[in-house]
Design a protein around this motif. Sequence first.
Motif, PDB file in Angstrom:
ATOM      1  N   HIS A 124      -0.726  -1.102  -4.482  1.00  0.00           N
ATOM      2  CA  HIS A 124      -2.028  -0.385  -4.254  1.00  0.00           C
ATOM      3  C   HIS A 124      -2.025   1.172  -3.717  1.00  0.00           C
ATOM      4  N   PHE A 125      -2.329   2.074  -4.709  1.00  0.00           N
ATOM      5  CA  PHE A 125      -2.448   3.302  -4.458  1.00  0.00           C
ATOM      6  C   PHE A 125      -3.534   3.782  -3.640  1.00  0.00           C
ATOM      7  N   LYS A 175      -0.082   0.996   8.282  1.00  0.00           N
ATOM      8  CA  LYS A 175      -0.945   0.943   6.808  1.00  0.00           C
ATOM      9  C   LYS A 175       0.077   1.022   5.867  1.00  0.00           C
ATOM     10  N   TYR A 176       1.008   1.843   5.792  1.00  0.00           N
ATOM     11  CA  TYR A 176       1.644   2.047   4.493  1.00  0.00           C
ATOM     12  C   TYR A 176       3.255   2.134   4.592  1.00  0.00           C
ATOM     13  N   LYS A 177       3.846   1.276   3.504  1.00  0.00           N
ATOM     14  CA  LYS A 177       4.899   1.256   3.403  1.00  0.00           C
ATOM     15  C   LYS A 177       6.029   2.556   2.620  1.00  0.00           C
ATOM     16  N   VAL A 178       5.215   3.253   2.095  1.00  0.00           N
ATOM     17  CA  VAL A 178       5.449   4.495   1.289  1.00  0.00           C
ATOM     18  C   VAL A 178       4.513   5.498   1.151  1.00  0.00           C
ATOM     19  N   LYS A 187       0.676  -1.083  -0.132  1.00  0.00           N
ATOM     20  CA  LYS A 187      -0.058   0.048  -0.045  1.00  0.00           C
ATOM     21  C   LYS A 187       0.783   1.171  -0.157  1.00  0.00           C
ATOM     22  N   VAL A 188       0.390   2.133  -0.940  1.00  0.00           N
ATOM     23  CA  VAL A 188       1.363   3.493  -0.933  1.00  0.00           C
ATOM     24  C   VAL A 188      -0.015   4.471  -0.866  1.00  0.00           C
ATOM     25  N   LEU A 189       0.386   5.649  -0.190  1.00  0.00           N
ATOM     26  CA  LEU A 189      -0.361   6.636   0.161  1.00  0.00           C
ATOM     27  C   LEU A 189       0.072   7.966  -0.890  1.00  0.00           C
ATOM     28  N   LEU A 190      -0.724   8.630  -1.440  1.00  0.00           N
ATOM     29  CA  LEU A 190      -0.567   9.830  -1.943  1.00  0.00           C
ATOM     30  C   LEU A 190      -1.211  11.085  -1.330  1.00  0.00           C
TER      31      LEU A 190
END
Length: 243
Positions: free
Chosen positions: A32-33, A69-72, A2-5
């Motif tokens: 998964h963005f 939740k996020y790796k990046v 999971k990646v968050l922008l």
Amino acid sequence: MKVLLLTDNDQLLRRFRELVGEGDLDLIKSYHFEYAYSWNNQEFREKYKNDDRIFPLKVATNTHELIRKYKVIFSLHCKQFFPEELVKNVRCINVHPGLNPYNRGWFPQVFSIINGLPCGATIHEIDEKLDHGPVICQEEVVIEKWDTSFSAYNKILDAEIRLLRNSLVDILDNKYVAVSKPEGNVNLKRDFDDLCEIDLDNTDTFLNHINKLRALTHGEYSNAFFFDEEGRKIFINIEMTRE
């Protein structure tokens, strides 16, 4: 993964989504963005109130959830400061509209027009300081004599997308070498606010006066102003036209 922008710029949100969907970046399909904007961004809140693909977020109060939740996490013109706990536990990447280490902070192109320091776009790892951390990649943008803040900013947006197109896969896969830069200089919101009031008694070269006015001209925004005899603000924008 999971990646968050996280972004507060509508144009960059659209262009990033288009970039992720491009066929020549198929390697991204394994990620998964998810998308978020600042909780106090009323324009986004109204525009995206019925869009379940993006949500409001206050980073400072959701740090532990973000770490879990996020790796990046990408900050793409996000107006929030990332807590130290977050940047030490998640790989946080900033896409910054300035050429670090010059004019870090608010509206880099404004200050570059005024002080002549280089301008451009930088992608860097986020640390506990403002627009600071090892640089992954960057591109200088030339500001011409006819550029205003607005036209310079649009050039920078294009440069940011080019950098993302060329480096996004490597950033996601953690296959890059980041380089530390000198400290440089930082401009805060109050520094920009101090620029906006025009002193009508100020004496300077005509070039410096023009540079200040074009630096404060940004589309429909009302930035530069002076007060008339009755204490009312008179706003100034200038138009630059190349032959």
